[in-house]
Write an enzyme that holds these catalytic residues in place. Structure first.
Site, PDB file in Angstrom:
ATOM      1  N   ARG A 150      11.242 -19.794   2.934  1.00 45.14           N
ATOM      2  CA  ARG A 150      10.260 -19.752   1.848  1.00 45.14           C
ATOM      3  C   ARG A 150      10.859 -19.400   0.492  1.00 45.14           C
ATOM      4  O   ARG A 150      10.212 -19.565  -0.534  1.00 45.14           O
ATOM      5  CB  ARG A 150       9.149 -18.761   2.188  1.00 45.14           C
ATOM      6  CG  ARG A 150       9.568 -17.316   2.249  1.00 45.14           C
ATOM      7  CD  ARG A 150       8.377 -16.439   2.622  1.00 45.14           C
ATOM      8  NE  ARG A 150       8.744 -15.032   2.721  1.00 45.14           N
ATOM      9  CZ  ARG A 150       7.894 -14.068   3.093  1.00 45.14           C
ATOM     10  NH1 ARG A 150       6.655 -14.395   3.412  1.00 45.14           N
ATOM     11  NH2 ARG A 150       8.287 -12.815   3.151  1.00 45.14           N
ATOM     12  N   GLY A 198      19.883 -18.121   3.284  1.00 43.20           N
ATOM     13  CA  GLY A 198      20.695 -16.916   3.425  1.00 43.20           C
ATOM     14  C   GLY A 198      19.853 -15.664   3.547  1.00 43.20           C
ATOM     15  O   GLY A 198      20.351 -14.614   3.947  1.00 43.20           O
ATOM     16  N   LYS A 209      27.541  -5.427  -2.200  1.00 40.59           N
ATOM     17  CA  LYS A 209      28.981  -5.174  -2.087  1.00 40.59           C
ATOM     18  C   LYS A 209      29.710  -5.595  -3.366  1.00 40.59           C
ATOM     19  O   LYS A 209      30.707  -4.987  -3.748  1.00 40.59           O
ATOM     20  CB  LYS A 209      29.572  -5.910  -0.877  1.00 40.59           C
ATOM     21  CG  LYS A 209      28.912  -5.569   0.452  1.00 40.59           C
ATOM     22  CD  LYS A 209      28.754  -4.070   0.656  1.00 40.59           C
ATOM     23  CE  LYS A 209      27.742  -3.744   1.719  1.00 40.59           C
ATOM     24  NZ  LYS A 209      26.350  -3.787   1.294  1.00 40.59           N
ATOM     25  N   ALA A 241      21.612   3.867   4.355  1.00 43.15           N
ATOM     26  CA  ALA A 241      22.674   3.060   3.750  1.00 43.15           C
ATOM     27  C   ALA A 241      22.296   2.561   2.361  1.00 43.15           C
ATOM     28  O   ALA A 241      23.097   2.633   1.417  1.00 43.15           O
ATOM     29  CB  ALA A 241      23.017   1.885   4.666  1.00 43.15           C
ATOM     30  N   ILE A 242      21.066   2.050   2.199  1.00 43.47           N
ATOM     31  CA  ILE A 242      20.649   1.510   0.902  1.00 43.47           C
ATOM     32  C   ILE A 242      20.661   2.602  -0.155  1.00 43.47           C
ATOM     33  O   ILE A 242      21.207   2.427  -1.257  1.00 43.47           O
ATOM     34  CB  ILE A 242      19.251   0.868   1.011  1.00 43.47           C
ATOM     35  CG1 ILE A 242      19.304  -0.384   1.897  1.00 43.47           C
ATOM     36  CG2 ILE A 242      18.720   0.505  -0.377  1.00 43.47           C
ATOM     37  CD1 ILE A 242      17.935  -0.970   2.206  1.00 43.47           C
ATOM     38  N   VAL A 294      13.336   3.950   1.441  1.00 45.29           N
ATOM     39  CA  VAL A 294      12.850   4.662   2.628  1.00 45.29           C
ATOM     40  C   VAL A 294      12.746   3.743   3.843  1.00 45.29           C
ATOM     41  O   VAL A 294      11.907   3.949   4.714  1.00 45.29           O
ATOM     42  CB  VAL A 294      11.496   5.337   2.332  1.00 45.29           C
ATOM     43  CG1 VAL A 294      11.676   6.486   1.361  1.00 45.29           C
ATOM     44  CG2 VAL A 294      10.476   4.340   1.793  1.00 45.29           C
ATOM     45  N   HIS A 301      52.638   1.792  11.544  1.00 45.97           N
ATOM     46  CA  HIS A 301      52.823   2.865  10.552  1.00 45.97           C
ATOM     47  C   HIS A 301      53.472   2.299   9.296  1.00 45.97           C
ATOM     48  O   HIS A 301      54.401   1.510   9.399  1.00 45.97           O
ATOM     49  CB  HIS A 301      53.721   3.958  11.136  1.00 45.97           C
ATOM     50  CG  HIS A 301      54.048   5.042  10.167  1.00 45.97           C
ATOM     51  ND1 HIS A 301      53.157   6.042   9.856  1.00 45.97           N
ATOM     52  CD2 HIS A 301      55.164   5.273   9.419  1.00 45.97           C
ATOM     53  CE1 HIS A 301      53.715   6.854   8.970  1.00 45.97           C
ATOM     54  NE2 HIS A 301      54.931   6.406   8.693  1.00 45.97           N
TER      55      HIS A 301
END
Length: 462
Positions: free
Chosen positions: A33, A37, A49, A181-182, A267, A441
């Site tokens: 709609r 994506g 990001k 996270a947001i 929230v 390493h």
């Protein structure tokens, strides 16, 4: 039009479901709609990001002297930062268009409604309607920002994540309600850009789904960065009548009024299942989510559901795997059920957070006798060379058999490291096998092996 599979929604669950169905020889249509994506690509995972990377580059420039690099006073153009983020999202959306053509999937733009099993009505933006038919339908309608009665989103002074990604000007101050996270990602971005940020979290600690040690470390780092944090607090009401907002916050010591230019409500999310025709068809729902079985099938034969509109974790990679599983099951393949206790979670703050499996508390609550190991990045040669010594790797093992119960990381690039723990747990790898797998390493990934060694009293570098 008649198809084998119709997918409703083209987000990170929907488009993989469509592509995998096509790969398995099905004639597929996908209904969207808004933009191919979905939220993740256009207003979530990807553009955020890009914003966070801009903030990180700005931070690097401001502290270049610590690396022996001279940079004249670093400044930023907030508008260009936002424009770059939108450009990244647009480019990725065009990539999905290409994938649809490549896999011969018909894209139908409009709002979908289930008329009956096997029939979907699509209403285009101009009001025209068409009916599509298919033996199988996959509902992948995702979710949207949850609104609380105490702070209804108006898009101007009280905003959700979409508005937070496309503000025309940078606010001088911001209250962020919620520290999932947001919330914490936007806190880092805006604070780095120079906005005064206050986080208000209802739970006793920020990023409450993470291991308690992770929460403590992020709070320490955020306070060091200048972010104000109020835990065990609740926004009771928001006054938007003035130039900015006045939020009345209930705390353990009483009510407090916070003032800022903008309040960001972060929230959580709520599923998009309204006006789909689910009730009329008898598709079972519970607590605002579509009920599915281990193969993503709903209570109505031929109708599947995946992603944020179902009860699993609301994560893009979960939706993608559920979408592929649904496509394979409806094509007659035997599908391995999802293991929701081996799903990695990633938060792209600075420092980053990544985790999988049991937290220390959850492992104890489940009755395990455990061994816990931690390796601080302060002891990592690679972290020291990179100037990113904040954080640690924490691992949890079953003391009896060495089963890898959980892994929790906070530090630079840990979102790129967590997959090792996911694969190790999938393969039922033990602590002994991790210790005997030689890690390169100097790398940050040595931290996983060293934390494992610490759990068994064999650590070399701490």
């Amino acid at each position: 039009m008649a198809y084998d599979v119709i997918v409703i929604g083209s987000g990170p669950g929907g488009y993989p479901a469509a592509i995998r169905s096509s790969q398995l020889g099905k004639k597929v249509a996908i209904i969207e709609r808004e933009s191919l994506g979905g939220i993740c690509l256009n207003w979530g995972c990807i553009p955020t990001k890009a914003l966070l990377k801009s903030a990180q580059v700005y931070e690097y420039a401001k502290h270049a002297d610590s690396y022996g690099i001279q940079v004249s006073q670093a400044t930023h153009d907030f508008g260009k930062v936002i424009t770059r983020s939108r450009g990244v999202a647009d480019k990725m959306s065009k990539g999905i268009q290409f994938l649809m053509k490549k896999n011969k999937i018909d894209v139908v733009m409009g709002n979908a409604r289930l008329l009956q099993p096997g029939k979907v009505e699509v209403t285009a933006a101009d009001g025209t309607k068409q009916t599509l038919e298919a033996k199988n339908i996959v509902v992948a309608t995702g979710g949207r920002a949850r609104e609380l009665p105490s702070m209804p989103i108006d898009g101007k002074k009280i905003i959700g994540y979409r508005e937070a990604m496309s503000l025309s000007s940078q606010p001088k101050s911001m209250i962020i309600c919620g520290s999932g996270a947001i919330g914490v990602e936007f806190a880092y971005f805006y604070n780095s850009m120079g906005t005064q940020v206050t986080i208000v979290e209802y739970m006793p600690r920020i990023v409450p789904v993470e291991d308690e040690d992770i929460s403590k470390e992020l709070e320490k780092q955020y306070k060091k960065q200048g972010i104000q944090i109020m835990t065990g607090s609740e926004v009771l009401k928001v006054d938007t009548s003035g130039n900015g907002v006045k939020a009345t916050v209930k705390t353990a010591t009483g009510e407090q009024v916070l003032e800022a230019d903008i309040l960001l409500s972060a929230v959580g999310v709520v599923a998009n299942i309204e006006n789909l025709g689910l009730e009329a068809l008898g598709v079972k729902t519970d607590k605002g989510k579509i009920v599915v079985d281990a193969n993503q099938q709903t209570s109505v034969p031929g109708i599947y559901a995946i992603g944020d509109c179902t009860p699993g974790q609301a994560l893009a990679h979960v939706a993608a795997k559920e979408g592929i599983n649904a496509a394979e099951h409806l094509s007659g393949h035997k599908v391995e059920p999802m293991d929701y206790n081996n799903i990695p979670g990633c938060t792209y703050t600075t420092p980053e957070i990544a985790s999988v499996g049991y937290t220390e508390k959850a492992a104890k609550d489940a009755g395990y006798e455990i061994k816990v190991g931690k390796f601080p990045f302060m002891a990592s040669g690679k972290a020291s060379a990179a100037g990113a010594t904040e954080g640690f790797v924490k691992v949890i093992f079953d003391a009896k058999y060495g089963e890898f119960l959980g892994c929790h990381m906070i530090g630079a690039n840990v979102t790129e490291m967590i997959a090792e723990a996911v694969v190790a747990r999938k393969l039922e790898t033990t602590a002994h096998e991790i210790l005997n797998a030689v890690h390169p390493h100097p790398t940050m990934s040595e931290g996983l092996k060293e934390a494992t060694a610490a759990a068994y009293g064999e650590a070399i570098d701490i």
